[in-house]
Design a protein around this motif. Structure first.
Motif, PDB file in Angstrom:
ATOM      1  N   ILE A   1      39.395  35.902  40.993  1.00  0.00           N
ATOM      2  CA  ILE A   1      40.627  36.668  41.191  1.00  0.00           C
ATOM      3  C   ILE A   1      40.494  37.636  42.354  1.00  0.00           C
ATOM      4  O   ILE A   1      41.383  37.735  43.216  1.00  0.00           O
ATOM      5  N   LEU A   2      39.375  38.355  42.404  1.00  0.00           N
ATOM      6  CA  LEU A   2      39.158  39.307  43.501  1.00  0.00           C
ATOM      7  C   LEU A   2      39.070  38.604  44.840  1.00  0.00           C
ATOM      8  O   LEU A   2      39.564  39.108  45.868  1.00  0.00           O
ATOM      9  N   ARG A   3      38.451  37.443  44.882  1.00  0.00           N
ATOM     10  CA  ARG A   3      38.304  36.695  46.129  1.00  0.00           C
ATOM     11  C   ARG A   3      39.669  36.215  46.618  1.00  0.00           C
ATOM     12  O   ARG A   3      39.969  36.249  47.812  1.00  0.00           O
ATOM     13  N   ASP A   4      40.531  35.764  45.698  1.00  0.00           N
ATOM     14  CA  ASP A   4      41.853  35.269  46.084  1.00  0.00           C
ATOM     15  C   ASP A   4      42.770  36.382  46.565  1.00  0.00           C
ATOM     16  O   ASP A   4      43.582  36.179  47.471  1.00  0.00           O
ATOM     17  N   ARG A   5      42.638  37.568  45.979  1.00  0.00           N
ATOM     18  CA  ARG A   5      43.496  38.688  46.390  1.00  0.00           C
ATOM     19  C   ARG A   5      42.986  39.376  47.655  1.00  0.00           C
ATOM     20  O   ARG A   5      43.769  39.988  48.366  1.00  0.00           O
TER      21      ARG A   5
END
Length: 156
Positions: free
Chosen positions: A151-155
């Motif tokens: 999630i952090l990588r995508d955002r």
């Protein structure tokens, strides 16, 4: 808090140990090897998947570790599954023996590696066995951390 050992070349790793056991303390032990065993380990051959450590008569031993015969060895080649003596300080051996006898802990070999000086070492863990629900919780935690990172990588 675990000590960081100087692992230059890891030969064998017991990945299953972290799943089956809660490692509470780690020890670095030297291992008594024959010449052909060292050569086989330098070729990254060897396994500690089914092995364990024990303390008998004030000495620590690595039991059932597999180091295959050296391919260029002669008739003086070593046995593949012989018990191998571990080199530890007496106070470390006493600490391990007390924990195993009084608290029901287990001595689990975690890895075999060569340190910066080229000496073969064994990393031992003083561990307690995990119950089934602890293993399930560890899997849930690992999956959640993986999902958080995604999630952090995508955002980001």
């Amino acid at each position: 808090m675990s000590k960081a050992f100087n692992k230059v070349k890891v030969v064998a790793d017991n990945r299953r140990a972290h799943y089956d056991y809660a490692i509470e303390e780690r020890f670095e032990a030297g291992i008594v090897l024959q010449g052909t065993e060292v050569k086989a380990l330098r070729n990254s051959e060897g396994s500690i998947k089914e092995s364990y450590a024990t303390v008998e008569d004030g000495e620590a031993w690595l039991i059932n570790s597999h180091i295959p015969e050296y391919s260029h060895g002669n008739r003086l080649n070593h046995e593949t599954r012989r018990p191998r003596k571990l080199l530890l300080h007496q106070r470390e051996i006493n600490k391990m023996m007390g924990a195993v006898q009084r608290q029901g802990m287990t001595l689990v070999p975690l890895s075999i590696y060569f340190n910066g000086e080229g000496k073969a070492k064994v990393e031992l863990g003083l561990a307690k066995g995990k119950k089934v629900h602890d293993k399930r919780q560890a899997i849930k935690d690992r999956d959640w951390k993986r999902q958080q990172a995604r999630i952090l990588r995508d955002r980001g």
